[in-house]
Enzyme design. Structure first.
Site, short mmCIF file in Angstrom:
data_model
loop_
_atom_site.label_atom_id
_atom_site.label_comp_id
_atom_site.label_asym_id
_atom_site.label_seq_id
_atom_site.Cartn_x
_atom_site.Cartn_y
_atom_site.Cartn_z
N ASP A 1 1.17 4.20 1.17
CA ASP A 1 1.66 4.98 2.31
C ASP A 1 2.78 4.27 3.05
O ASP A 1 3.33 4.82 4.01
CB ASP A 1 0.50 5.31 3.27
N HIS A 2 3.13 3.06 2.59
CA HIS A 2 4.22 2.33 3.23
C HIS A 2 5.44 2.16 2.32
O HIS A 2 6.48 1.69 2.78
CB HIS A 2 3.74 0.96 3.70
N HIS B 1 0.86 -1.18 0.00
CA HIS B 1 0.00 0.00 0.00
C HIS B 1 0.90 1.23 0.00
O HIS B 1 1.92 1.27 0.70
CB HIS B 1 -0.94 0.00 1.21
N HIS C 1 -4.26 -8.31 6.77
CA HIS C 1 -4.57 -7.07 6.06
C HIS C 1 -5.21 -7.40 4.72
O HIS C 1 -5.32 -8.57 4.34
CB HIS C 1 -3.30 -6.25 5.89
N ASP D 1 0.04 -2.46 9.16
CA ASP D 1 -1.41 -2.53 8.93
C ASP D 1 -1.95 -3.93 9.20
O ASP D 1 -1.54 -4.91 8.57
CB ASP D 1 -1.73 -2.12 7.50
#
Length: 317
Positions: free
Chosen positions: A66-67, A64, A142, A212
């Site tokens: 944002d990582h 994802h 996740h 997450d």
């Protein structure tokens, strides 16, 4: 040995003015490792006067944005800066393909070698062995394949009591004493007793990073007794149903994991942008696990031996 983690970013997918996407810098003695690399991570490193060129390796939990959206920029800057040393990169299946395409279509030949190791996101396995610690994956629940990381220090040797050591004790005997071995002569008579000449080694320290994930007790056996646990807390309890549906956790759920895993200290982060302040997250977590703390950006948390789970630790910097 210094063992610490610097919080570079503790926000979630949508950016805010006061929180940055996920990223942390783990330091063991003089070795630096990046954990996740959200957008703008290289600027956070500059903000906190960390030279990116000193990075030994990077761990990416999942794909994802944002990582890991800051990764290509960081790697490009390292290349422009003249890096020639190998860089270790750990991440899920597909990360190597993403980077290969980026470098291909930007016509960016790298001057250093990236050694990529694919993480196992379904079973906890040994991922990396450093001379002083090991790293195991932590399978997380996740929406896409995701793995956290357990940094586990190797056992220390016992400490010699200086006042007890004389010039007449052979070096090999000192080594055996530090290894916890009593010394006997050829006739089986005790010459030097470990308990008399040494002190117990401090317990190995460990850091568990759980990015997450929704609430999942399957991780408890893996992280049990960790000195320091970082666990995402995207939502608060009033949105627990939404948290689970989106494969995220609440502050109290993170604290429950910490309590059941008997960890020494809990850090919570990855806060949703819908929350303007995070004090209420801390209140919610501490109601379940008192030694809970906000993963405040710019704060370095020392990873210390914990004699008993939940014991108070010295202030961080």
């Amino acid at each position: 040995m210094p063992f610490s983690v610097l919080i570079l970013g503790a926000g979630s997918a949508t950016p805010t003015f006061n929180r940055h996407p996920s990223s942390q810098l783990l330091t063991y003695e003089s070795d630096h490792f990046l954990i996740d690399c959200g957008e703008g991570t290289q600027f956070r490193l500059l903000d906190y006067k960390v030279r990116p060129g000193r990075l030994k390796g990077i761990f990416i939990s999942h794909l994802h944005g944002d990582h890991y959206f800051g990764l290509i920029g960081l790697l490009s800057s390292l290349n422009l800066g003249g890096r020639t040393d190998d860089l270790l990169l750990f991440g899920p299946q597909g990360l190597d393909e993403v980077l290969t395409l980026q470098f291909k279509y930007s016509q960016t030949p790298l001057q250093f070698r990236i050694i990529f190791t694919q993480t196992n996101t379904t079973t906890s396995t040994l991922l990396y062995e450093h001379p002083c610690f090991t790293v195991f994956t932590i399978p997380l629940s996740h929406r896409i394949p995701c793995a956290g990381f357990l940094f586990q220090e190797k056992p220390h040797k016992r400490k010699l009591i200086k006042e007890k050591i004389t010039d007449g004790i052979p070096f090999d005997y000192l080594r055996q004493l530090k290894n916890g071995e009593d010394i006997y002569d050829e006739g089986g008579n005790l010459l030097y007793c470990v308990a008399e000449y040494t002190l117990p080694a401090p317990p190995p320290r460990s850091y568990a990073y759980c990015s997450d994930t929704r609430y999942d007790e399957a991780i408890i056996p893996i992280i049990r007794g960790a000195s320091l646990l970082y666990h995402e807390a995207t939502f608060q309890n009033d949105l627990a149903h939404q948290a689970s549906a989106r494969f995220h956790a609440t502050a109290s759920e993170a604290a429950t994991i910490a309590k059941k895993a008997n960890v020494g200290k809990l850090l919570i982060g990855h806060f949703s942008s819908r929350y303007k302040e995070v004090d209420s997250f801390l209140t919610e977590a501490q109601a379940v696990f008192p030694n809970s703390h906000i993963a405040e950006e710019g704060t370095t948390f020392n990873i210390l031996s914990v004699p008993s789970a939940g014991a108070s630790l010295p202030p961080d910097t």
